[in-house]
Design an enzyme around this catalytic site. Structure first.
Site, PDB file in Angstrom:
ATOM      1  N   CYS A 131       0.818  -1.225   0.000  1.00 52.75           N
ATOM      2  CA  CYS A 131       0.000   0.000   0.000  1.00 52.75           C
ATOM      3  C   CYS A 131       0.847   1.269   0.000  1.00 52.75           C
ATOM      4  CB  CYS A 131      -0.948   0.004   1.191  1.00 52.75           C
ATOM      5  SG  CYS A 131      -1.872  -1.529   1.359  1.00 52.75           S
TER       6      CYS A 131
ATOM      7  N   HIS B 105      -3.349   6.909   3.122  1.00 52.61           N
ATOM      8  CA  HIS B 105      -3.780   5.609   2.604  1.00 52.61           C
ATOM      9  C   HIS B 105      -5.163   5.310   3.177  1.00 52.61           C
ATOM     10  CE1 HIS B 105      -4.116   1.501   1.594  1.00 52.61           C
ATOM     11  NE2 HIS B 105      -3.662   0.995   2.730  1.00 52.61           N
TER      12      HIS B 105
ATOM     13  N   ASN C  78     -10.196  -0.327   0.711  1.00 48.82           N
ATOM     14  CA  ASN C  78      -8.734  -0.247   0.637  1.00 48.82           C
ATOM     15  C   ASN C  78      -8.280  -0.817  -0.712  1.00 48.82           C
ATOM     16  OD1 ASN C  78      -5.985  -0.727   0.836  1.00 48.82           O
ATOM     17  ND2 ASN C  78      -6.071  -1.466   2.949  1.00 48.82           N
TER      18      ASN C  78
HETATM   19  O1  UT7 Z   1      -3.355  -1.661   3.930  1.00 51.95           O
HETATM   20  C1  UT7 Z   1      -3.215  -2.282   5.172  1.00 51.95           C
HETATM   21  C2  UT7 Z   1      -4.305  -3.273   5.296  1.00 51.95           C
HETATM   22  N1  UT7 Z   1      -4.787  -3.616   6.571  1.00 51.95           N
HETATM   23  C3  UT7 Z   1      -5.280  -2.754   7.496  1.00 51.95           C
HETATM   24  O2  UT7 Z   1      -5.228  -1.563   7.395  1.00 51.95           O
HETATM   25  C4  UT7 Z   1      -5.933  -3.382   8.699  1.00 51.95           C
HETATM   26  C5  UT7 Z   1      -5.828  -2.558   9.952  1.00 51.95           C
HETATM   27  N2  UT7 Z   1      -6.735  -3.067  10.964  1.00 51.95           N
HETATM   28  C6  UT7 Z   1      -8.066  -2.761  10.951  1.00 51.95           C
HETATM   29  O3  UT7 Z   1      -8.522  -2.013  10.102  1.00 51.95           O
HETATM   30  C7  UT7 Z   1      -8.923  -3.336  12.048  1.00 51.95           C
HETATM   31  O4  UT7 Z   1      -8.114  -4.004  12.969  1.00 51.95           O
HETATM   32  C8  UT7 Z   1     -10.015  -4.300  11.496  1.00 51.95           C
HETATM   33  C9  UT7 Z   1     -11.086  -3.516  10.734  1.00 51.95           C
HETATM   34  C10 UT7 Z   1      -9.402  -5.354  10.587  1.00 51.95           C
HETATM   35  C11 UT7 Z   1     -10.712  -4.986  12.675  1.00 51.95           C
HETATM   36  O5  UT7 Z   1     -11.249  -4.011  13.555  1.00 51.95           O
HETATM   37  P1  UT7 Z   1     -10.976  -4.123  15.128  1.00 51.95           P
HETATM   38  O6  UT7 Z   1     -11.705  -3.004  15.757  1.00 51.95           O
HETATM   39  O7  UT7 Z   1      -9.481  -4.210  15.330  1.00 51.95           O
HETATM   40  O8  UT7 Z   1     -11.716  -5.456  15.490  1.00 51.95           O
HETATM   41  P2  UT7 Z   1     -11.118  -6.779  16.158  1.00 51.95           P
HETATM   42  O9  UT7 Z   1     -10.221  -7.491  15.228  1.00 51.95           O
HETATM   43  O10 UT7 Z   1     -10.612  -6.439  17.525  1.00 51.95           O
HETATM   44  O11 UT7 Z   1     -12.435  -7.609  16.355  1.00 51.95           O
HETATM   45  C12 UT7 Z   1     -13.448  -7.213  17.272  1.00 51.95           C
HETATM   46  C13 UT7 Z   1     -14.572  -8.233  17.186  1.00 51.95           C
HETATM   47  C14 UT7 Z   1     -14.080  -9.672  17.271  1.00 51.95           C
HETATM   48  O12 UT7 Z   1     -15.052 -10.415  17.952  1.00 51.95           O
HETATM   49  P3  UT7 Z   1     -14.842 -10.763  19.524  1.00 51.95           P
HETATM   50  O13 UT7 Z   1     -13.567 -11.538  19.586  1.00 51.95           O
HETATM   51  O14 UT7 Z   1     -14.783  -9.440  20.225  1.00 51.95           O
HETATM   52  O15 UT7 Z   1     -16.072 -11.567  19.838  1.00 51.95           O
HETATM   53  C15 UT7 Z   1     -14.041 -10.116  15.825  1.00 51.95           C
HETATM   54  O16 UT7 Z   1     -14.183 -11.513  15.688  1.00 51.95           O
HETATM   55  O17 UT7 Z   1     -15.221  -8.116  15.898  1.00 51.95           O
HETATM   56  C16 UT7 Z   1     -15.223  -9.386  15.252  1.00 51.95           C
HETATM   57  N3  UT7 Z   1     -15.125  -9.164  13.813  1.00 51.95           N
HETATM   58  C17 UT7 Z   1     -16.203  -8.891  13.056  1.00 51.95           C
HETATM   59  N4  UT7 Z   1     -17.503  -8.774  13.352  1.00 51.95           N
HETATM   60  C18 UT7 Z   1     -18.358  -8.477  12.366  1.00 51.95           C
HETATM   61  C19 UT7 Z   1     -14.031  -9.155  13.029  1.00 51.95           C
HETATM   62  N5  UT7 Z   1     -14.376  -8.889  11.753  1.00 51.95           N
HETATM   63  C20 UT7 Z   1     -15.704  -8.723  11.751  1.00 51.95           C
HETATM   64  C21 UT7 Z   1     -16.656  -8.430  10.737  1.00 51.95           C
HETATM   65  N6  UT7 Z   1     -17.959  -8.316  11.078  1.00 51.95           N
HETATM   66  N7  UT7 Z   1     -16.288  -8.242   9.461  1.00 51.95           N
END
Ligand code: UT7
Length: 309
Positions: free
Chosen positions: A110, A236, A266
């Protein structure tokens, strides 16, 4: 110095909305909007490839610039989704555009477009190339697991391009910063012989905020400008919460930020040039580009818009 004189974009017509994803994944529109800011993404159709999108964006950028294509001595295609392993996808784009120049793919995920811009600047400002075409193009829908809700919701397809020419002192790219921490390679990767991307989202988030804050600050220091002077911030487009955190730490007002993540998600190497092209800076504007990606890589550039000529 060197400056951007023309830009072009290319987006597939296919749209994938959060509602569409609700039908196949255990997710909701509300969760995706709240946690990422994304509402829909563009998805390549059967005839769209990284090369076709890059060619369309490149052709539009050349036309927009008014530059004689025979003076373009360098083509850099930033992509993590080349159409095949060998040769570089850039060679097909060069042929499609009828250019006679050096052409290669740049792999910095990216951060790739800003890496390419800084490479092109180095050659153009020293006379090694009369003009350069830098393109970011991706078909990321090919490398996300349709069943993985943590990655499928994030990524989209698209391309954008910029033509770089020499500029008067004080105009164009005033300062930049490129960086990488290869010890974090495993947090975002497509491992050898694997088809799909795997990601530790939380760790990427944490490192992205830290790296971009430092990188943007270093680029501004090198350019001799302060955060309060920035007219347009083009980060980005990975997650609105990451962007908000960077703006707060760097000291940039949210009203200065180019944001199109809701429409495209993204798009990796295409994300910064897409947002930059749509923001349409005015001559004289001070623009800050800042990105991060797999590697982890990061890159920033401070640009005084226009050639000053
Ligand atoms: O170009 C670089 C590319 N990558 C990035 O920029 C990624 C950077 N990271 C992020 O954008 C965020 O970390 C994410 C959007 C990927 C995830 O958001 P988060 O606030 O960090 O959520 P999390 O991973 O802590 O998950 C929170 C909860 C979890 O459930 P529990 O364990 O609390 O029960 C996940 O399993 O949300 C759940 N979860 C979802 N729920 C609904 C994870 N993905 C999803 C989803 N829909 N798509």
């Amino acid at each position: 110095m060197s400056a951007i004189v023309g830009m072009g974009t290319a987006l597939p017509t296919g749209r994938l909305t959060n509602k569409d994803l609700e039908a196949t994944l255990d997710t909701t529109d509300e969760w995706i909007v709240e946690r990422t800011g994304i509402r829909e993404r563009r998805i390549a159709g059967p005839h769209d490839t990284t090369v076709s999108l890059a060619t369309a964006a490149g052709a539009e950028a050349i036309a927009d610039s008014g530059v004689d294509p025979t003076t373009i001595d360098l083509l850099i295609l930033a992509t993590l989704t080349p159409v095949q392993q060998l040769p570089a996808s850039a060679v097909y784009v060069q042929d499609n555009l009828g250019l006679q120049c050096g052409a290669f793919d740049l792999g910095a995920a990216c951060s790739g477009f800003v890496y390419g811009l800084v490479m092109a600047n180095g050659l153009v400002e020293t006379g090694g190339a009369r003009a350069a075409l830098v393109i970011g193009a991706e078909v990321l829908s090919d490398c996300v697991d349709p069943a993985d809700r943590s990655t499928r919701i994030l990524f989209g397809d698209g391309a954008a391009a910029a033509v770089i020419v020499p500029s008067a002192p004080g105009h164009g790219i005033l300062g930049s910063d490129l960086g990488c921490d290869g010890s974090a390679a495993a947090i975002l990767e497509i491992a050898r012989d694997e088809k799909y991307v795997t990601m530790d989202g939380k760790e990427v988030f944490r490192r992205a905020v830290r790296a971009c804050t430092q990188s943007a600050t270093d680029a501004m220091d090198r350019a001799g400008v302060r955060a309060g002077e920035i007219d347009l911030f083009v980060p980005h487009q990975a997650n609105t919460r990451i962007i908000d955190a960077i703006m707060e730490r760097v000291g940039i007002d949210a009203s200065k930020c180019a944001m199109n993540i809701a429409d495209y998600g993204n798009t990796s190497a295409a994300s910064i040039p897409l947002a930059l092209a749509e923001a349409k800076p005015n001559d004289g504007d001070l623009v800050l580009l800042c990105g991060f990606g797999a590697g982890m890589t990061w890159a920033s550039a401070v640009v005084r818009w226009g050639t000053g000529q």
